[in-house]
Design an enzyme around this catalytic site. Structure first.
Site, PDB file in Angstrom:
ATOM      1  N   GLU A  35     -24.651 -37.554  29.296  1.00  0.00           N
ATOM      2  CA  GLU A  35     -23.477 -36.830  29.243  1.00  0.00           C
ATOM      3  C   GLU A  35     -23.634 -35.511  28.632  1.00  0.00           C
ATOM      4  O   GLU A  35     -23.866 -35.168  27.414  1.00  0.00           O
ATOM      5  CB  GLU A  35     -22.442 -37.627  28.405  1.00  0.00           C
ATOM      6  CG  GLU A  35     -21.081 -37.232  28.706  1.00  0.00           C
ATOM      7  CD  GLU A  35     -20.491 -35.770  28.023  1.00  0.00           C
ATOM      8  OE1 GLU A  35     -20.793 -34.677  28.746  1.00  0.00           O
ATOM      9  OE2 GLU A  35     -20.217 -36.015  26.976  1.00  0.00           O
ATOM     10  N   LEU A  36     -23.997 -34.489  29.520  1.00  0.00           N
ATOM     11  CA  LEU A  36     -24.728 -33.250  29.260  1.00  0.00           C
ATOM     12  C   LEU A  36     -23.507 -32.034  29.154  1.00  0.00           C
ATOM     13  O   LEU A  36     -22.341 -32.270  29.002  1.00  0.00           O
ATOM     14  CB  LEU A  36     -25.788 -32.712  30.143  1.00  0.00           C
ATOM     15  CG  LEU A  36     -26.821 -34.033  30.177  1.00  0.00           C
ATOM     16  CD1 LEU A  36     -27.988 -33.673  31.294  1.00  0.00           C
ATOM     17  CD2 LEU A  36     -27.350 -34.265  28.838  1.00  0.00           C
TER      18      LEU A  36
ATOM     19  N   CYS B  91     -17.852 -30.145  25.320  1.00  0.00           N
ATOM     20  CA  CYS B  91     -18.578 -30.172  26.747  1.00  0.00           C
ATOM     21  C   CYS B  91     -17.330 -30.089  27.746  1.00  0.00           C
ATOM     22  O   CYS B  91     -17.554 -29.346  28.947  1.00  0.00           O
ATOM     23  CB  CYS B  91     -19.323 -31.345  27.014  1.00  0.00           C
ATOM     24  SG  CYS B  91     -18.388 -32.835  26.677  1.00  0.00           S
TER      25      CYS B  91
HETATM   26  P1  NDP Z   1     -29.138 -30.848  21.701  1.00  0.00           P
HETATM   27  O1  NDP Z   1     -29.147 -31.466  23.054  1.00  0.00           O
HETATM   28  O2  NDP Z   1     -30.754 -30.307  21.470  1.00  0.00           O
HETATM   29  O3  NDP Z   1     -29.086 -32.264  20.346  1.00  0.00           O
HETATM   30  C1  NDP Z   1     -28.304 -33.360  20.710  1.00  0.00           C
HETATM   31  C2  NDP Z   1     -29.170 -34.439  20.433  1.00  0.00           C
HETATM   32  O4  NDP Z   1     -30.530 -34.420  20.946  1.00  0.00           O
HETATM   33  C3  NDP Z   1     -29.491 -34.500  19.023  1.00  0.00           C
HETATM   34  O5  NDP Z   1     -29.433 -35.556  18.549  1.00  0.00           O
HETATM   35  C4  NDP Z   1     -31.025 -33.824  19.016  1.00  0.00           C
HETATM   36  O6  NDP Z   1     -31.640 -34.106  17.875  1.00  0.00           O
HETATM   37  C5  NDP Z   1     -31.355 -34.625  20.149  1.00  0.00           C
HETATM   38  N1  NDP Z   1     -32.575 -33.905  20.643  1.00  0.00           N
HETATM   39  C6  NDP Z   1     -32.746 -32.487  21.109  1.00  0.00           C
HETATM   40  N2  NDP Z   1     -33.949 -32.488  21.802  1.00  0.00           N
HETATM   41  C7  NDP Z   1     -34.555 -33.709  21.957  1.00  0.00           C
HETATM   42  C8  NDP Z   1     -35.727 -34.120  22.552  1.00  0.00           C
HETATM   43  N3  NDP Z   1     -36.489 -33.480  23.146  1.00  0.00           N
HETATM   44  N4  NDP Z   1     -36.040 -35.490  22.480  1.00  0.00           N
HETATM   45  C9  NDP Z   1     -34.997 -36.431  21.938  1.00  0.00           C
HETATM   46  N5  NDP Z   1     -33.956 -35.914  21.324  1.00  0.00           N
HETATM   47  C10 NDP Z   1     -33.494 -34.672  21.385  1.00  0.00           C
HETATM   48  O7  NDP Z   1     -28.181 -29.936  21.312  1.00  0.00           O
HETATM   49  P2  NDP Z   1     -28.180 -28.484  20.393  1.00  0.00           P
HETATM   50  O8  NDP Z   1     -27.595 -29.000  18.893  1.00  0.00           O
HETATM   51  O9  NDP Z   1     -29.668 -27.974  20.298  1.00  0.00           O
HETATM   52  O10 NDP Z   1     -27.047 -27.716  21.060  1.00  0.00           O
HETATM   53  C11 NDP Z   1     -27.538 -26.982  22.136  1.00  0.00           C
HETATM   54  C12 NDP Z   1     -26.682 -26.764  23.418  1.00  0.00           C
HETATM   55  O11 NDP Z   1     -26.593 -28.082  23.717  1.00  0.00           O
HETATM   56  C13 NDP Z   1     -25.114 -26.326  22.901  1.00  0.00           C
HETATM   57  O12 NDP Z   1     -25.078 -25.039  22.996  1.00  0.00           O
HETATM   58  C14 NDP Z   1     -24.324 -26.850  24.302  1.00  0.00           C
HETATM   59  O13 NDP Z   1     -24.721 -26.182  25.192  1.00  0.00           O
HETATM   60  C15 NDP Z   1     -25.095 -28.202  24.444  1.00  0.00           C
HETATM   61  N6  NDP Z   1     -24.473 -29.341  23.669  1.00  0.00           N
HETATM   62  C16 NDP Z   1     -23.763 -30.100  24.654  1.00  0.00           C
HETATM   63  C17 NDP Z   1     -22.968 -31.016  24.037  1.00  0.00           C
HETATM   64  C18 NDP Z   1     -21.946 -31.924  24.824  1.00  0.00           C
HETATM   65  O14 NDP Z   1     -21.067 -32.422  24.271  1.00  0.00           O
HETATM   66  N7  NDP Z   1     -22.583 -32.334  25.911  1.00  0.00           N
HETATM   67  C19 NDP Z   1     -23.056 -31.398  22.500  1.00  0.00           C
HETATM   68  C20 NDP Z   1     -23.899 -30.465  21.639  1.00  0.00           C
HETATM   69  C21 NDP Z   1     -24.597 -29.531  22.315  1.00  0.00           C
HETATM   70  P3  NDP Z   1     -31.873 -32.909  16.645  1.00  0.00           P
HETATM   71  O15 NDP Z   1     -30.609 -32.488  16.165  1.00  0.00           O
HETATM   72  O16 NDP Z   1     -32.710 -33.602  15.566  1.00  0.00           O
HETATM   73  O17 NDP Z   1     -32.550 -31.865  17.411  1.00  0.00           O
END
Ligand code: NDP
Length: 451
Positions: A228-229, A262
């Site tokens: 769910e991105l 999102c």
């Molecule tokens: P991320 O997608 O980086 O983080 C979401 C989760 O994934 C966190 O638990 C993070 O852990 C983990 N994660 C990140 N990179 C990896 C990886 N390579 N392998 C495994 N796990 C990983 O979100 P950000 O906080 O960086 O936000 C950036 C952008 O993402 C936002 O601006 C938005 O566009 C999008 N986003 C979308 C959401 C949605 O509801 N669809 C929610 C949040 C963000 P950790 O925190 O330890 O890095």
């Protein structure tokens, strides 16, 4: 190593949690696997009772849980309380409906009996984001537990105390230890955990890079994932809409949770005949949104979850301005606070139209015909949902099949509801959460044939 969460409103430290070492991770995996062996045999009635107790615990201590979320990621407290209440709802929903969702499906064949049964698969790993620290997790864990599965959580690093609190909810509600465990770890630990044979499936909510990284590891191990991105939902306003209600709904669709959702309406598409009138009423309503201390119950716009995210949004805005977009309202950032912002003259080539903007900024584009509106909606790489505002029922019926998104909402904002499937198309991800579709993602649909 420690994982520290910092209040984005005042930069105070909220919590410092010691990251798990390899032995501690192993301990959690072992406990999850051994709990599965007994949990899978529990009757639905018993699982339901547990989930109802979880819902009661959430309601009882909602203030405590909400305050930690607000301190960790700047969400206005009234919205944080509403989030905890919604988590109680999803627990109650699955407590009441799962047995029906997963009931045996008899199919007539030449056999004396043939049917499909829906068996649990084991330990499911959830990688979750910070924007709805409780909701994103409960949306996954309530159906997982009711299906007989076990949950392991890797939460976003900036909301680790909320993650610990979720584990506390299950402990306080009296669930067997091991049904749900939080793992305080950084994302560098995820790859090996995904590869561990005890992990049977992965669900991730977050950005495209995180989704691509985790899902490709899962795919290389032939493990199922649900992603769910991001999204860049359009709000399509036709000249025959219910004017005042549409203004209010569009404001809420974009600015609730300080724009960090999102499914927020990020692209406002307004029919040219009503453009000036609608834009002026919309801007007036946005001006009235109260920014302030997220702990103040009257605050509607808090701060963004982290300053780096606010800076990223600022860069997207500046790039869009250099491409020809105009700022009608707001546009300034102070630390993690971003003013509610309206950007006009936006065309599909611009950054603000093409990329997801994860904060209180809306882009405005105008259109002349229904066909043009549909093209603009579909001209996004994302496909989470779309809202259309019109009183013309024939138009509604004609347009619904033409959208490429995972959801079409008519005269309302896109929102999640436990009764309805939730998920996207294109780079918004795949698979569905919530409803019967959600609970059926992580089960073994077992064909039984008795000659
Ligand atoms: P991320 O997608 O980086 O983080 C979401 C989760 O994934 C966190 O638990 C993070 O852990 C983990 N994660 C990140 N990179 C990896 C990886 N390579 N392998 C495994 N796990 C990983 O979100 P950000 O906080 O960086 O936000 C950036 C952008 O993402 C936002 O601006 C938005 O566009 C999008 N986003 C979308 C959401 C949605 O509801 N669809 C929610 C949040 C963000 P950790 O925190 O330890 O890095």
């Amino acid at each position: 190593m420690n994982i520290t969460s910092i209040n984005p409103y005042n930069q105070e430290e909220v919590a410092t949690i010691k990251a798990l070492n390899l032995d501690e991770i192993e301990e959690k995996l072992t406990r999850a696997q051994s709990t599965f062996k007994s949990w899978r045999k529990t009757p639905y009635k018993e699982r339901s009772t547990h989930l109802i107790n979880v819902a009661k615990e959430l309601k009882k201590n909602k203030q405590e849980y909400a305050e930690t979320m607000t301190r960790e990621m700047g969400k206005p407290i009234s919205q944080a309380i509403a989030e905890v209440e919604k988590c109680a709802w999803v627990c109650e929903y699955y407590a009441e409906n799962s047995e029906r969702h997963l009931g045996i499906k008899n199919i007539e064949t030449e056999a004396s009996k043939s049917y499909v049964r829906y068996d649990p698969i084991g330990v499911v790993l959830a990688v979750m984001p910070w924007n709805y620290p409780f909701w994103q997790v409960f949306r996954f864990i309530a159906p997982a537990l009711m299906a007989g599965n076990i949950g392991l959580l890797k939460h976003a690093s900036n909301v680790m105390q909320s993650a610990e609190n979720i584990q506390k909810v299950f402990e306080r509600a009296g669930l067997p230890k091991g049904c749900f465990q939080n793992m305080a770890i950084g994302s560098d630990r995820i790859e090996n955990i995904v590869r561990d044979p005890r992990i049977k499936a992965i669900t991730l909510t977050g950005s495209k890079p995180a989704g691509a990284a985790v899902a490709s590891t899962a795919a290389s191990e032939i493990k199922k994932s649900v992603l769910e991105l991001g999204g860049s939902n359009a709000l399509v306003v036709f000249d025959d809409c219910d004017f005042d209600a549409t203004v209010q709904t569009c404001v809420q669709a974009r600015y609730q949770n300080t724009g960090q959702s999102c499914i927020a309406g990020k692209r406002l598409l307004i029919e040219d005949k009503v453009y000036d009138k609608f834009l002026s009423a919309f801007a007036k309503a946005v001006t009235q949104l109260k920014s302030g201390d997220p702990m103040d119950p009257d605050t509607y716009i808090g701060v963004m979850a982290r300053e780096d995210l606010a800076k990223e949004l600022e860069e997207q805005l500046q790039k869009s301005i250099s491409e020809g977009a105009k700022v009608l309202l707001g546009g300034h950032r102070h630390g993690a606070y971003f003013e509610p912002t309206i950007v006009t003259d936006v065309t599909p080539e611009m950054t603000i139209f093409k990329e997801e903007t994860f904060g209180p900024v809306i882009s405005i584009t105008t259109f002349k015909t229904d066909e043009e509106a549909v093209d603009l909606v579909n001209q996004s790489d994302f496909g989470l949902g779309v809202s259309i505002f019109t009183k013309d029922e024939a138009r509604v019926e004609k347009l619904i099949p033409l959208f490429e998104d995972g959801a079409v909402f008519v005269n309302d904002m896109v929102k999640s509801n436990p009764n309805l499937p939730f998920g996207g198309t294109k780079i918004s991800g795949y698979g569905r959460e919530l409803s019967s579709d959600g609970i059926q993602e992580f089960v073994n649909k077992k064909t039984v044939y008795i000659k």
